[in-house]
Motif scaffolding. Structure first.
Motif, mmCIF file in Angstrom:
data_model
loop_
_atom_site.group_PDB
_atom_site.id
_atom_site.type_symbol
_atom_site.label_atom_id
_atom_site.label_comp_id
_atom_site.label_asym_id
_atom_site.label_seq_id
_atom_site.Cartn_x
_atom_site.Cartn_y
_atom_site.Cartn_z
ATOM 1 N N SER A 134 11.971 -15.994 -9.956
ATOM 2 C CA SER A 134 11.687 -15.297 -8.712
ATOM 3 C C SER A 134 10.923 -16.192 -7.730
ATOM 4 O O SER A 134 11.272 -16.284 -6.541
ATOM 5 N N ILE A 135 9.877 -16.861 -8.210
ATOM 6 C CA ILE A 135 9.085 -17.753 -7.354
ATOM 7 C C ILE A 135 9.954 -18.863 -6.787
ATOM 8 O O ILE A 135 9.938 -19.149 -5.576
ATOM 9 N N ARG A 136 10.728 -19.490 -7.634
ATOM 10 C CA ARG A 136 11.530 -20.634 -7.195
ATOM 11 C C ARG A 136 12.624 -20.205 -6.221
ATOM 12 O O ARG A 136 12.924 -20.915 -5.249
ATOM 13 N N ALA A 137 13.237 -19.058 -6.483
ATOM 14 C CA ALA A 137 14.315 -18.600 -5.606
ATOM 15 C C ALA A 137 13.795 -18.309 -4.204
ATOM 16 O O ALA A 137 14.416 -18.693 -3.198
ATOM 17 N N LEU A 138 12.654 -17.642 -4.101
ATOM 18 C CA LEU A 138 12.109 -17.298 -2.790
ATOM 19 C C LEU A 138 11.689 -18.542 -2.009
ATOM 20 O O LEU A 138 11.897 -18.615 -0.785
ATOM 21 N N ILE A 139 11.124 -19.527 -2.698
ATOM 22 C CA ILE A 139 10.726 -20.758 -2.001
ATOM 23 C C ILE A 139 11.959 -21.581 -1.619
ATOM 24 O O ILE A 139 12.023 -22.153 -0.528
ATOM 25 N N ARG A 140 12.912 -21.618 -2.516
ATOM 26 C CA ARG A 140 14.130 -22.376 -2.213
ATOM 27 C C ARG A 140 14.855 -21.793 -0.997
ATOM 28 O O ARG A 140 15.383 -22.529 -0.159
ATOM 29 N N GLU A 141 14.869 -20.479 -0.893
ATOM 30 C CA GLU A 141 15.591 -19.827 0.195
ATOM 31 C C GLU A 141 14.791 -19.767 1.496
ATOM 32 O O GLU A 141 15.382 -19.731 2.591
ATOM 33 N N ASN A 142 13.448 -19.715 1.397
ATOM 34 C CA ASN A 142 12.638 -19.490 2.595
ATOM 35 C C ASN A 142 11.623 -20.590 2.884
ATOM 36 O O ASN A 142 10.922 -20.531 3.898
ATOM 37 N N GLY A 143 11.520 -21.559 1.993
ATOM 38 C CA GLY A 143 10.469 -22.559 2.099
ATOM 39 C C GLY A 143 10.441 -23.302 3.421
ATOM 40 O O GLY A 143 9.400 -23.404 4.076
ATOM 41 N N LYS A 144 11.572 -23.830 3.831
ATOM 42 C CA LYS A 144 11.609 -24.608 5.070
ATOM 43 C C LYS A 144 11.418 -23.723 6.289
ATOM 44 O O LYS A 144 10.701 -24.079 7.231
ATOM 45 N N THR A 145 12.040 -22.559 6.262
ATOM 46 C CA THR A 145 11.938 -21.660 7.412
ATOM 47 C C THR A 145 10.525 -21.146 7.626
ATOM 48 O O THR A 145 10.030 -21.077 8.756
ATOM 49 N N LEU A 146 9.857 -20.804 6.525
ATOM 50 C CA LEU A 146 8.524 -20.195 6.617
ATOM 51 C C LEU A 146 7.402 -21.175 6.302
ATOM 52 O O LEU A 146 6.244 -20.761 6.234
ATOM 53 N N ASN A 147 7.751 -22.437 6.078
ATOM 54 C CA ASN A 147 6.751 -23.462 5.764
ATOM 55 C C ASN A 147 5.869 -23.059 4.582
ATOM 56 O O ASN A 147 4.642 -23.034 4.659
ATOM 57 N N VAL A 148 6.501 -22.742 3.489
ATOM 58 C CA VAL A 148 5.775 -22.415 2.265
ATOM 59 C C VAL A 148 6.381 -23.230 1.132
ATOM 60 O O VAL A 148 7.598 -23.307 0.997
ATOM 61 N N SER A 149 5.538 -23.873 0.330
ATOM 62 C CA SER A 149 6.037 -24.803 -0.690
ATOM 63 C C SER A 149 5.610 -24.457 -2.114
ATOM 64 O O SER A 149 6.148 -25.014 -3.069
ATOM 65 N N GLN A 150 4.647 -23.558 -2.262
ATOM 66 C CA GLN A 150 4.154 -23.270 -3.601
ATOM 67 C C GLN A 150 3.962 -21.766 -3.809
ATOM 68 O O GLN A 150 3.762 -21.010 -2.853
ATOM 69 N N GLY A 151 4.008 -21.393 -5.064
ATOM 70 C CA GLY A 151 3.766 -20.005 -5.428
ATOM 71 C C GLY A 151 3.184 -19.937 -6.821
ATOM 72 O O GLY A 151 3.295 -20.879 -7.610
ATOM 73 N N ALA A 152 2.537 -18.832 -7.141
ATOM 74 C CA ALA A 152 1.961 -18.620 -8.470
ATOM 75 C C ALA A 152 2.074 -17.144 -8.821
ATOM 76 O O ALA A 152 2.086 -16.285 -7.930
ATOM 77 N N LEU A 153 2.160 -16.863 -10.104
ATOM 78 C CA LEU A 153 2.268 -15.485 -10.580
ATOM 79 C C LEU A 153 1.534 -15.349 -11.895
ATOM 80 O O LEU A 153 1.633 -16.226 -12.767
ATOM 81 N N VAL A 154 0.797 -14.248 -12.046
ATOM 82 C CA VAL A 154 0.094 -13.939 -13.287
ATOM 83 C C VAL A 154 0.355 -12.475 -13.618
ATOM 84 O O VAL A 154 0.254 -11.615 -12.733
ATOM 85 N N SER A 155 0.681 -12.207 -14.873
ATOM 86 C CA SER A 155 0.896 -10.825 -15.298
ATOM 87 C C SER A 155 0.114 -10.566 -16.577
ATOM 88 O O SER A 155 0.216 -11.333 -17.545
ATOM 89 N N ILE A 156 -0.686 -9.485 -16.586
ATOM 90 C CA ILE A 156 -1.594 -9.179 -17.686
ATOM 91 C C ILE A 156 -1.413 -7.724 -18.101
ATOM 92 O O ILE A 156 -1.314 -6.837 -17.233
ATOM 93 N N ASP A 157 -1.402 -7.454 -19.403
ATOM 94 C CA ASP A 157 -1.299 -6.053 -19.832
ATOM 95 C C ASP A 157 -2.689 -5.431 -19.933
ATOM 96 O O ASP A 157 -3.710 -6.091 -19.682
ATOM 97 N N GLY A 158 -2.729 -4.148 -20.319
ATOM 98 C CA GLY A 158 -3.986 -3.415 -20.325
ATOM 99 C C GLY A 158 -5.004 -3.919 -21.320
ATOM 100 O O GLY A 158 -6.201 -3.624 -21.193
ATOM 101 N N SER A 159 -4.566 -4.708 -22.304
ATOM 102 C CA SER A 159 -5.496 -5.244 -23.300
ATOM 103 C C SER A 159 -6.074 -6.593 -22.886
ATOM 104 O O SER A 159 -6.891 -7.165 -23.605
ATOM 105 N N GLY A 160 -5.630 -7.115 -21.753
ATOM 106 C CA GLY A 160 -6.082 -8.428 -21.298
ATOM 107 C C GLY A 160 -5.171 -9.556 -21.710
ATOM 108 O O GLY A 160 -5.425 -10.714 -21.363
ATOM 109 N N ALA A 161 -4.115 -9.252 -22.448
ATOM 110 C CA ALA A 161 -3.177 -10.286 -22.883
ATOM 111 C C ALA A 161 -2.344 -10.761 -21.699
ATOM 112 O O ALA A 161 -1.704 -9.950 -21.020
ATOM 113 N N VAL A 162 -2.363 -12.062 -21.461
ATOM 114 C CA VAL A 162 -1.571 -12.632 -20.365
ATOM 115 C C VAL A 162 -0.125 -12.717 -20.831
ATOM 116 O O VAL A 162 0.197 -13.404 -21.794
ATOM 117 N N ARG A 163 0.741 -12.020 -20.135
ATOM 118 C CA ARG A 163 2.147 -11.944 -20.538
ATOM 119 C C ARG A 163 3.016 -12.987 -19.834
ATOM 120 O O ARG A 163 4.088 -13.330 -20.311
#
Length: 747
Positions: A380-409
């Protein structure tokens, strides 16, 4: 002749005695030089003619024979000069060989004496490998000096040992550790070429060098290498030597051992390597760094062709197999390890020593990561940057997902790990903008306000700071729910002044923010920097009912035998906010997705969250959650340059939507904690404002002020220490009685 007396001695006479039996040497008995007399001998003085004739005949005959023999020897001397030279050379070579052997034995004894006693020699342990696997046991990465686990000779693809033997040591199974034939051939080739083209070392010698010796090129090291090779051959079988070699040798691009190389170049195990891939690996051994397909794919391919030809020549493969392998597509590897899971692996390697100490043996780290979710987030991150990076001048993205127990998924630290190993998810601190506002509103609720409390959304001035809404729009009297869902800066600043910046900082730290926060009024708009990991973790208590678990990546660590070295604890998790506060916050932030700035994030599940955009759209955020997962997304640039109006409700909300849709597929729908909460409140004069669904993005960046955050002055000490009604702050217009009463009553 007078008779001699009995006592008279008879002396030999060399004069003209005629007596038979007496010693007599005549001129004819001497070898006549070729330059004298043409072979004629002078006769004896006196004597009978017959005797002289016989004597002369014998002498002549003898003289002629001797003269002919002399000429024959001379001819043999002249005609046999080459053979004499060869015999001489052979002799001296033998002599030199003997002396060389003596000298070699002496040097061997000398250098051998400088080594430890052979009784103390032992093969050193292979550097430990850290095998990092996902929650369901799939390999994420290998870490350690080798970068790959050890693979048995019987486990790996049979093409690998065949290819290595074919190109590196074709007499491996017949020599005794040193190959004199191979050494002589290599030396002859080097002499012909006039440079070092081939090496004469066997695989056993190479292993000995890798195990025990340095890479310096000295006579002492070479002698020691030979001694160690002989010892290895005595102590270990050929299969063991070959297995040790393949699991330790360097294959370029940071890969030690055949498993690490297979993962590095083909993204597969050595167990699954094909013939063409095995040929490429074997070809790297000549010059691992230079021939690496990550550096020079063409050179690696050309070298693999040579390996395949050598395998066919030695009967290891047929011509048909060789042709098919040569026609296989060339391998093109990334310049570095690729895949977002390596961000996780790097983070785990930082934490591991603190959990089990120094890693001294192979270990397996079982993580909390769901590899499927990890890849979905990366995609998802790569697709959005690849499609919009030059137009919107954005080159990086990050994502974190954590469940209710604190486990990073899942944790994606950037667009492409191969190009940049900097982890933006856990290391980069950026301004969260309005994504920080939930902590301001939480502090207000904990001091008695409710989602239905009303504030006047209008221009305000706090000291020299004048926060403004996005596009300069204001909506008058609004509830706190509307103010949060529409991300109204004016109301957030008023609340920060009412409760005090210190209360906001305390609430944020209690929820899980670990970075240093500046206790000033601009904190209401997220001017203090945080990481995506800690910001996402701080939203988890909203999703799990008010508890703050420790975010973690490691579930368990075991050694190769299965012994547990560490296991994540199941201790008591502290409650950090009340159930009532959780219910109110969830009711408010659900509106952000339902009708506010994050409408693009809606996907059918009960969800809540908050968008955020920093000054000049440098950072765009969305952190949202369901009862199942809390996920935070950030977009921006490493150098802090502004994007082209990227807001939290655009790319971050879209990435969050795509990820959460996939993550919740097949999962039973669950309500957020405290769903349906409502607290009766007195009627408040005035209509409740409702913004049209098509209104502009309301997620106002922190830059929408008269001064940049760094230049703003906090409110006076009196203002910070003594919260005041919003109607008394700056130039805000007077609020109606109902709103003032709400403040007085603590609502």
């Amino acid at each position: 002749m007078a008779k001699r007396g009995k006592s008279e001695r008879i002396e030999p006479s060399f004069e003209g005695s005629k007596a038979r039996g007496e010693l007599s040497v005549s001129e004819s008995d001497r070898v006549v030089p070729a330059a004298r007399g043409k072979g004629k001998a002078k006769g004896s003085r006196g004597g009978k003619t017959a005797g002289s004739g016989r004597s002369g005949g014998r002498s002549g005959s003898g003289g002629g024979t001797r003269s002919a023999g002399g000429r024959g020897k001379a001819r043999r001397r002249r005609g046999g000069g080459v053979f004499g030279f060869v015999r001489g050379m052979a002799y001296w070579m033998l002599v030199l060989g003997i002396w060389a052997g003596i000298a070699g034995a002496g040097l061997t004894a000398y250098y051998g004496a400088r080594m430890p006693s052979a009784t103390t020699w032992s093969v050193p342990d292979r550097p430990p490998n850290v095998r990092i696997v996902s929650a369901d046991g799939k390999l994420l990465a290998n870490r350690g000096m080798t970068g790959g686990e050890a693979v048995g000779l019987h486990e790996m693809s049979p093409y690998i040992p065949q290819a290595v033997i074919a190109i590196e040591d074709r007499r491996f199974y017949s020599h005794f550790g040193v190959d004199p034939i191979g050494f002589a051939r290599a030396m002859a080739t080097n002499v012909v070429e006039g440079r070092l083209v081939q090496g004469g070392s066997t695989l056993t010698q190479q292993l000995a060098k890798n195990l025990f010796l340095s890479a310096e090129r000295t006579l002492e090291r070479k002698v020691q290498e030979v001694l160690l090779a002989l010892w290895l051959e005595q102590k270990h079988s050929k299969a063991q030597i070959l297995e040790m070699y393949l699991n330790r040798v360097y294959f370029g691009s940071g890969a030690y051992g055949v498993e690490a190389a297979s993962r590095r170049y083909f993204n597969k195990s050595a167990r699954q390597v094909t013939l063409s891939e095995a040929a490429l690996l074997a070809g790297l051994l000549k010059a691992p760094s230079r021939l690496s397909p990550a550096r020079d794919p063409k050179a690696a391919e050309e070298r693999s062709q040579i390996v395949l030809a050598a395998m066919a020549e030695q009967g290891m493969i047929g011509n048909g197999e060789m042709t098919a392998a040569m026609s296989a597509p060339a391998t093109r590897a990334a310049a570095y390890w690729t895949g977002s899971e390596h961000y996780v692996a790097d983070r785990i390697m930082e934490e591991l020593p603190g959990l089990i100490g120094d890693v001294r043996k192979d270990v397996v780290v079982e993580t909390t990561i769901d590899l499927t979710l990890q890849k979905l987030g990366e995609k998802s991150i790569r697709a959005l940057i690849r499609e919009n990076g030059k137009t919107l001048n954005v080159s990086q993205g990050a994502l974190v997902s954590i469940d209710g127990s604190g486990a990073v998924r899942a944790m994606i630290g950037g667009y492409d790990y191969a190009n940049s190993q900097f982890d933006r998810a856990s290391e980069a601190r950026r301004q969260p903008g309005s994504a920080f506002k939930p902590f301001v509103f939480l502090a207000a609720l904990e001091q008695g306000r409710t989602p239905e409390s009303i504030r006047n959304d209008a221009p305000v001035r706090i000291g020299k700071w004048t926060p403004e809404n996005y596009n300069g729009k204001y909506y008058g009297e609004v509830t706190l729910t509307a103010a949060l869902s529409k991300s109204l800066n004016s109301v957030a600043a008023q609340l920060a002044m009412e409760v005090g910046p210190k209360a906001v900082v305390e609430a944020a730290h209690r929820m899980g923010i670990e970075s240093k926060l500046e206790a000033n009024t601009s904190i209401a708009l997220g001017t203090s920097e945080v990481t995506p990991l800690e910001l996402t973790a701080a939203y988890v208590p909203f999703a799990n009912g008010g508890y703050r678990p420790e975010p973690h990546f490691i579930r368990r660590v075991t050694d190769a035998s299965g012994k547990v070295l560490y296991e994540a604890g199941h201790g008591k998790v502290p409650r950090v906010i009340s159930q009532e506060a959780v219910a109110m916050m969830n009711a408010m932030m659900a509106e952000t997705i339902r009708s506010g700035t994050a409408r693009k994030a809606a996907f059918g599940w009960p969800a809540a969250g908050k968008t955020g955009t920093s000054q000049n759209s440098r950072d765009a955020w969305f952190v949202g959650y369901t009862a199942n997962l809390t996920t935070g997304v950030w977009f921006g640039n490493d150098d802090g340059s502004p994007t082209k109006n990227v807001t939290g409700g655009s790319l971050p909300a879209l990435a969050w939507h795509d990820f959460m849709v996939a993550a919740h597929e097949g999962v039973k729908v669950a309500s957020l904690p405290g769903a349906g909460w409502r607290k009766p409140i007195p009627d408040v004069p005035g209509p409740r404002p409702v913004l049209p669904a098509g209104s502009p993005e309301d997620d106002a960046p922190a830059a929408a002020t008269t001064a940049a955050p760094a230049e703003r002055e906090p409110a006076t000490t009196a203002s910070i220490g003594h919260p005041v009604p919003a109607a008394d702050v700056g130039d805000a217009r007077k609020k109606p009685l109902g709103s003032i009463m709400d403040v007085i009553l603590g609502n």
